[in-house]
Write an enzyme that holds these catalytic residues in place. Structure first.
Site, PDB file in Angstrom:
ATOM      1  N   ASP A 131       0.834  -1.200   0.000  1.00 35.59           N
ATOM      2  CA  ASP A 131       0.000   0.000   0.000  1.00 35.59           C
ATOM      3  C   ASP A 131       0.870   1.251   0.000  1.00 35.59           C
ATOM      4  OD1 ASP A 131      -2.712   1.222   0.370  1.00 35.59           O
ATOM      5  OD2 ASP A 131      -1.801   1.935   2.241  1.00 35.59           O
ATOM      6  N   GLU A 189      14.563 -15.575  -0.252  1.00 35.67           N
ATOM      7  CA  GLU A 189      14.978 -16.603   0.702  1.00 35.67           C
ATOM      8  C   GLU A 189      13.941 -17.723   0.809  1.00 35.67           C
ATOM      9  OE1 GLU A 189      15.621 -14.797   4.445  1.00 35.67           O
ATOM     10  OE2 GLU A 189      17.099 -13.349   3.710  1.00 35.67           O
TER      11      GLU A 189
END
Length: 566
Positions: free
Chosen positions: A231, A280
């Site tokens: 956002d 990751e």
């Protein structure tokens, strides 16, 4: 007028083009994904309190699988006082009781994965709620509190500090600053809020803010989410010194002009650090930027190879139903994304703008429309616009209810409105409630299956005519908008030429008509009010409205789109 598209020579496809397409196919699910936005409070209400919730969303996941989307983006469901429909977050690691529990969130994610759907959650890093623990402590501890450095607290101007620190205005209207009261009861410093006063902006120059959001990312990635919609992605970093704007027009909505509080270059290092975290985790986790920028070239900065994966194309969303304007923004969008090797990300509606079925029902004029307009015209254009969007290279976002052809509800009484900008002057138009009315699922009376009981509550009232637009009413009707979406997504999923890619091959077409080819697929769009006769370029796959044949020629109806296979 007759246009013989079948005689247009087809450009040969080079080995490089083929290799590029093959690389796209195996390089990231997001490159051609169709992602469906769920606004939880308006999607499905499982407990009958009138507010949608996570168990409600969970119960409707099979509907989304059958619709044919690839992923679901959930608007905020975090613990929040709900001053701005959950975009004022008090606790980023908790589910607000109105939506359920963390166990409900976990179950939703697991169910979605079992159905082959990915889950993207909203992340709100520009600001918190004023009820966030950090901000509350900063107020309690007063001037000198270390917590104040994590927000933008500043002394006021004037003899007694009675004036705001600068002339910035809130997107929701009024000053972007609110003055605090010190613990001893005297007037204190001011704090910055680019949106509502209940949404103080974080100061991203403070390392604790960056550390906290890296932790929040890991929390939800460990829960199994497949990505984040970021956002106000363009708003995190402010220009040094927070300079005045002077006579500059501050109300160019959400960064469509150059602003010292939007689209600062410093945001990109934040997203580079996030990209490293996403990499990751297995399964190609992604992030998409809600970044309102002056140009598509500036938007492309957010999706460079070491930053975010997608960025909403708001320039496309704001384009009028006009062939020349649409072609220009399509070309500029694809050209801007090419150097950064990112997919274009198309969108027509969301929870902050007027639904495109209503936008196209009115004369051109922005993304916030207050008039109902010509409903039949708007729906016809909306159906055509959707097929155009789904035929373009890249990813596409759908907003809940657009597959039902829902219009905005433009006549909501003032007393039921909840959009915070409705209650403040000179900001956004304040009519976002019109696109947030709960969905109609079934039945002939409100809440139309949104909640478990006939005649039960819904947090915003639904119009009587929505009985005809419910999922139940449209299912199985070959002329319905719902079945058009289902068919379009099925074709897009099975037709190799659709989805990921970088180019369209424009074909000659009369004024007001768009015609382009992608491998053995052709898309024709008539944006005019007049029928256009042409020679069919192959076998019809799908059309937004019925096609007719006159004297051996196919007639493309006004405001329509059709798909063809060679």
């Amino acid at each position: 007028m007759t246009q013989n598209l079948a005689d247009t020579s087809r450009p040969s496809r080079t080995a490089t083009d083929a290799a590029s397409a093959a690389a796209d196919a195996g390089r990231g699910w997001w490159r051609d994904a169709v992602i469906y936005q769920v606004y939880p409070r308006s999607f499905a209400d499982a407990n009958g309190d009138g507010m949608g919730d996570l168990p409600g969303v969970r119960s409707r996941l099979p509907y989304l699988r059958d619709l044919g989307v690839d992923a679901v983006w959930l608007s905020p469901f975090y613990a929040s006082p709900q001053a701005d429909a959950g975009y004022d977050v008090a606790d980023y690691r908790a589910v607000d009781p109105m939506f359920g529990t963390l166990l409900d969130a976990d179950g939703l994610i697991r169910d979605a994965h079992e159905l082959g759907l990915r889950i993207i959650v909203d992340l709100v890093p520009n600001h918190s709620s004023d009820q966030h623990e950090w901000f509350q402590r900063a107020l309690r501890e007063g001037p000198g509190s270390a917590l104040r450095d994590r927000y933008h607290f500043r002394a006021g101007q004037g003899v007694d500090g009675e004036l705001p620190p600068n002339d910035w205005e809130s997107i929701f209207g009024g000053p972007a600053w609110t003055r605090t009261t010190d613990p001893d009861g005297t007037p204190g410093d001011w704090y910055l809020h680019l949106f509502a006063p209940e949404q103080p902006d974080f100061d991203w120059d403070h390392p604790a803010v960056a550390d906290e959001f890296r932790s929040i990312l890991r929390f939800w990635l460990d829960m199994g989410v497949d990505g984040f919609r970021v956002d106000v992605a363009h708003g995190l970093v402010k220009a040094p010194g927070l300079p005045d704007l002077g006579t500059h027009d501050q109300l160019k909505l959400l960064g469509n002009d150059v602003m010292p509080f939007f689209d600062q270059d410093g945001v990109h290092e934040i997203y580079r650090s996030w990209r490293r975290i996403l990499q990751e985790y297995p399964g190609q986790r992604i992030a998409v930027a809600e970044a309102w920028t002056p140009t598509v070239e500036r938007t492309a900065n957010y999706v460079r190879p070491d930053e975010l994966h997608q960025a909403f194309n708001f320039q496309y969303l704001g384009t009028s139903w006009d062939a020349a304007e649409l072609r220009a923004v399509i070309d500029s969008s694809l050209a801007a994304m090419r150097p950064v090797d990112a997919p274009a990300t198309w969108v027509l509606s969301n929870h902050d703008v007027t639904r495109h079925a209503t936008r196209f029902a009115n004369p051109p004029g922005g993304t916030q429309i207050r008039e109902r307009g010509d409903r039949e015209l708007g729906l016809r254009r909306a159906r055509a616009a959707t097929l155009l969007m789904l035929a373009l290279p890249g990813s596409a976002y759908l907003y809940q209810g657009e597959e039902l052809g829902l219009p905005d509800v433009t006549d909501l009484p003032d007393e039921v409105r909840q959009d915070p900008s409705f209650f403040r002057a000179n900001g956004q138009d304040g009519f976002r409630d019109g696109c947030r009315v709960p969905l109609p699922w079934s039945g002939t009376s409100a809440p139309y299956g949104f909640g478990p009981a006939e005649g039960g509550p819904s947090w915003l009232p639904q119009p009587a005519e929505w009985a005809e637009l419910s999922v139940e009413a449209q299912t199985g009707d070959p002329t319905s908008t719902l079945e058009l979406y289902r068919s379009a997504l099925a074709v897009r999923r099975t037709h190799a030429a659709l989805g990921a890619g970088r180019e369209v091959d424009w074909l000659p077409a009369p004024e007001g008509v768009l015609a382009f080819r992608r491998e053995d697929f052709t898309c024709l769009v008539n944006t005019t009010a007049q029928p256009v006769r042409f020679t069919a370029p192959g076998t019809l796959l799908l059309a937004s409205t019925d096609l007719t044949v006159v004297d051996g020629e196919t007639v493309l109806a006004p405001d329509s789109t059709s798909w063809w296979a060679a």
